[in-house]
Design a protein around this motif. Structure first.
Motif, PDB file in Angstrom:
ATOM      1  N   ASN A 107     -12.205  -3.442  -0.655  1.00  8.10           N
ATOM      2  CA  ASN A 107     -11.489  -4.670  -0.995  1.00  8.10           C
ATOM      3  C   ASN A 107     -12.057  -5.311  -2.259  1.00  8.10           C
ATOM      4  OD1 ASN A 107      -9.561  -4.660   1.146  1.00  8.10           O
ATOM      5  ND2 ASN A 107     -11.239  -5.150   2.534  1.00  8.10           N
ATOM      6  N   LEU A 110     -10.741  -3.265  -5.116  1.00 13.07           N
ATOM      7  CA  LEU A 110      -9.340  -3.560  -5.447  1.00 13.07           C
ATOM      8  C   LEU A 110      -9.230  -4.838  -6.271  1.00 13.07           C
ATOM      9  CD1 LEU A 110      -7.470  -2.537  -2.165  1.00 13.07           C
ATOM     10  CD2 LEU A 110      -7.700  -1.257  -4.304  1.00 13.07           C
ATOM     11  N   LYS A 114      -7.667  -4.892  -9.931  1.00  9.84           N
ATOM     12  CA  LYS A 114      -6.613  -5.841 -10.300  1.00  9.84           C
ATOM     13  C   LYS A 114      -6.955  -6.547 -11.613  1.00  9.84           C
ATOM     14  CE  LYS A 114      -4.050  -9.888  -8.778  1.00  9.84           C
ATOM     15  NZ  LYS A 114      -3.845 -10.878  -7.726  1.00  9.84           N
ATOM     16  N   ASN A 139      -4.991  -0.302   5.716  1.00  7.54           N
ATOM     17  CA  ASN A 139      -4.676  -1.463   4.881  1.00  7.54           C
ATOM     18  C   ASN A 139      -5.153  -1.270   3.454  1.00  7.54           C
ATOM     19  OD1 ASN A 139      -3.385  -2.884   6.903  1.00  7.54           O
ATOM     20  ND2 ASN A 139      -5.233  -3.981   7.529  1.00  7.54           N
ATOM     21  N   VAL A 140      -6.311  -0.644   3.289  1.00  7.62           N
ATOM     22  CA  VAL A 140      -6.843  -0.421   1.940  1.00  7.62           C
ATOM     23  C   VAL A 140      -5.893   0.467   1.143  1.00  7.62           C
ATOM     24  CG1 VAL A 140      -8.699   0.698   0.632  1.00  7.62           C
ATOM     25  CG2 VAL A 140      -9.250  -0.780   2.555  1.00  7.62           C
ATOM     26  N   VAL A 142      -2.635   0.975   1.668  1.00  2.96           N
ATOM     27  CA  VAL A 142      -1.405   0.216   1.421  1.00  2.96           C
ATOM     28  C   VAL A 142      -1.620  -0.790   0.296  1.00  2.96           C
ATOM     29  CG1 VAL A 142       0.196  -1.469   2.429  1.00  2.96           C
ATOM     30  CG2 VAL A 142      -0.485   0.545   3.744  1.00  2.96           C
ATOM     31  N   ASN A 143      -2.730  -1.518   0.338  1.00  2.00           N
ATOM     32  CA  ASN A 143      -3.025  -2.505  -0.708  1.00  2.00           C
ATOM     33  C   ASN A 143      -3.223  -1.839  -2.070  1.00  2.00           C
ATOM     34  OD1 ASN A 143      -2.850  -4.548   1.167  1.00  2.00           O
ATOM     35  ND2 ASN A 143      -5.060  -4.663   1.509  1.00  2.00           N
ATOM     36  N   TYR A 144      -3.890  -0.689  -2.093  1.00  2.00           N
ATOM     37  CA  TYR A 144      -4.087   0.059  -3.338  1.00  2.00           C
ATOM     38  C   TYR A 144      -2.738   0.491  -3.926  1.00  2.00           C
ATOM     39  CZ  TYR A 144      -5.229   3.940  -6.432  1.00  2.00           C
ATOM     40  OH  TYR A 144      -5.297   4.799  -7.497  1.00  2.00           O
ATOM     41  N   LYS A 145      -1.897   1.080  -3.097  1.00  5.74           N
ATOM     42  CA  LYS A 145      -0.577   1.541  -3.570  1.00  5.74           C
ATOM     43  C   LYS A 145       0.276   0.373  -4.050  1.00  5.74           C
ATOM     44  CE  LYS A 145      -0.359   5.805  -0.871  1.00  5.74           C
ATOM     45  NZ  LYS A 145       0.310   6.519   0.230  1.00  5.74           N
ATOM     46  N   ASN A 146       0.227  -0.746  -3.338  1.00  4.13           N
ATOM     47  CA  ASN A 146       0.975  -1.934  -3.762  1.00  4.13           C
ATOM     48  C   ASN A 146       0.463  -2.457  -5.100  1.00  4.13           C
ATOM     49  OD1 ASN A 146       2.666  -1.924  -1.543  1.00  4.13           O
ATOM     50  ND2 ASN A 146       1.418  -3.372  -0.377  1.00  4.13           N
ATOM     51  N   LEU A 147      -0.847  -2.505  -5.255  1.00  3.83           N
ATOM     52  CA  LEU A 147      -1.451  -2.977  -6.498  1.00  3.83           C
ATOM     53  C   LEU A 147      -1.027  -2.105  -7.679  1.00  3.83           C
ATOM     54  CD1 LEU A 147      -3.521  -4.939  -7.826  1.00  3.83           C
ATOM     55  CD2 LEU A 147      -5.273  -3.224  -7.310  1.00  3.83           C
TER      56      LEU A 147
END
Length: 161
Positions: A107, A110, A114, A139-140, A142-147
């Motif tokens: 996290n 990420l 960002k 979650n990591v 998913v958050n990485y792909k979204n970022l």
């Protein structure tokens, strides 16, 4: 390319760079110290290194000596995450190499990623070893792909054995 120490692999790296006619080569986990980087240069290339103080890590970018480039930045975040960035040619294409050790908090990484995306968003290629398993449904991930998606980057994975 993840080298897991270039100390005993420079002949192979030189061979690869020549045979593949690489204009640019990014190595993660070089395991180099600042005091020894000049011992690990590639013939026909200029290099920019980001080294860790302790064992492991590090990133190097080798740019063919016929290509105009400049160092944009290099950093060692918390002496764990290594980052180096160069701008190539007149078009100012940026290329960054990043290494994040497996033990570094995802996290936190990420958030660092960002800030890199925000500051260097246009005409930027970012490569390296982030030690995030994209095959997991966490979650990591998913958050990485979204970022990556939000900042218009793309995930490309090339596995060579």
């Amino acid at each position: 390319m993840n080298a897991q120490s270039v100390r005993n692999k420079m002949d192979l790296v030189q061979y690869y760079a020549i045979n593949e006619n690489c204009d640019l080569l990014v190595l993660a986990e070089t395991w180099l110290n600042e005091s020894e980087t000049q011992l690990y240069e590639l013939q026909g290339y200029n290099a920019v290194h980001s080294c860790r103080i302790d064992r492991g890590g590090g990133v190097s970018i080798y740019v063919k000596d016929t290509i105009n480039y400049r160092k944009v930045a290099k950093a060692n975040i918390n002496d764990r995450v290594s980052w180096v960035c160069v701008a190539i040619g007149e078009q100012k294409l940026k290329v960054s190499g990043i290494y994040k050790p497996l033990s570094y908090d995802n996290n936190t990484f990420l958030l660092l990623l960002k800030s890199l995306f925000v500051k260097h968003q246009k005409r930027h290629i970012i490569v390296g070893d982030f030690n995030i398993n994209l095959l997991e449904n966490t979650n990591v991930v998913v958050n990485y792909k979204n970022l990556v998606s939000v900042y218009n980057f793309a995930i490309k994975i090339d596995i060579q054995v």
